[in-house]
Design a protein around this motif. Structure first.
Motif, short mmCIF file in Angstrom:
data_model
loop_
_atom_site.label_atom_id
_atom_site.label_comp_id
_atom_site.label_asym_id
_atom_site.label_seq_id
_atom_site.Cartn_x
_atom_site.Cartn_y
_atom_site.Cartn_z
N SER A 11 0.84 -1.20 0.00
CA SER A 11 0.00 0.00 0.00
C SER A 11 0.87 1.25 0.00
N GLY A 12 0.25 2.35 -0.40
CA GLY A 12 0.97 3.60 -0.43
C GLY A 12 0.16 4.69 -1.07
N THR A 13 0.86 5.72 -1.55
CA THR A 13 0.23 6.90 -2.13
C THR A 13 0.87 7.23 -3.47
N ILE A 14 0.01 7.55 -4.43
CA ILE A 14 0.46 7.96 -5.76
C ILE A 14 0.16 9.45 -5.89
N ARG A 15 1.18 10.20 -6.27
CA ARG A 15 1.03 11.65 -6.47
C ARG A 15 1.29 11.98 -7.94
N GLU A 101 3.59 8.39 -16.55
CA GLU A 101 4.05 7.27 -15.73
C GLU A 101 4.99 7.74 -14.63
N GLY A 102 5.07 6.95 -13.58
CA GLY A 102 6.01 7.20 -12.50
C GLY A 102 6.36 5.90 -11.81
N THR A 103 7.49 5.88 -11.12
CA THR A 103 7.94 4.68 -10.43
C THR A 103 7.87 4.88 -8.92
N CYS A 104 7.93 3.77 -8.23
CA CYS A 104 7.93 3.79 -6.78
C CYS A 104 9.30 4.26 -6.29
N LEU A 105 9.32 5.21 -5.37
CA LEU A 105 10.58 5.75 -4.86
C LEU A 105 11.36 4.70 -4.08
N GLN A 106 10.68 3.67 -3.57
CA GLN A 106 11.34 2.64 -2.77
C GLN A 106 11.74 1.40 -3.58
N LEU A 118 4.75 6.87 -4.90
CA LEU A 118 5.00 6.93 -6.34
C LEU A 118 4.67 8.34 -6.80
N VAL A 119 5.47 8.85 -7.73
CA VAL A 119 5.21 10.16 -8.32
C VAL A 119 5.14 9.99 -9.83
#
Length: 124
Positions: A11-15, A101-106, A118-119
């Motif tokens: 889980s997480g947040t997409i910006r 598109e964007g990737t997960c920072l982790q 994700l951004v």
């Protein structure tokens, strides 16, 4: 009593990067895709939702495991995968000109990871 989180769920947040706020096509879809390799391959996880408002809080669980894996993949046991988010203008998973598109920072992440960020900051 409160429910416990599903084993292995991520889980997480997409910006959305501010420069893309006015570039989202109408009737677009958001895809969240987790793959074995950073450069592609079949998705371990795939989720498609009508375009939500951003920031968007997401959860992906065992129900989102790619159908081609059948019952063979247990999300909680995946040690490393690469998560992306794509705003797709035609509802088809393959990227095309105009998609964002964007990737997960982790990245890489593992089954059970939470607090992912994700951004969406690139255009095709």
């Amino acid at each position: 009593p409160p429910r416990t989180a599903e084993a292995g769920a991520i889980s997480g947040t997409i910006r959305l990067a501010p420069e893309f706020a006015n570039r989202i096509p109408e009737n677009a879809f958001l895809y969240m895709i987790a793959r074995e390799r950073a450069d592609g391959g079949p998705p371990y996880l795939l989720k498609r939702v009508p375009l939500p408002p951003f920031p968007y809080t997401f959860t992906m669980g065992q129900a989102d495991v790619g159908k081609m894996f059948g019952e063979g993949i247990v999300l909680a046991e995946i040690p490393a995968m690469y998560l992306i988010a794509r705003i797709d203008q035609d509802g088809m998973a393959m990227p095309q000109t105009g998609d964002l598109e964007g990737t997960c920072l982790q990245n890489p992440i593992a089954g059970g990871d939470t607090g992912l960020e994700l951004v969406i900051d690139r255009a095709y």
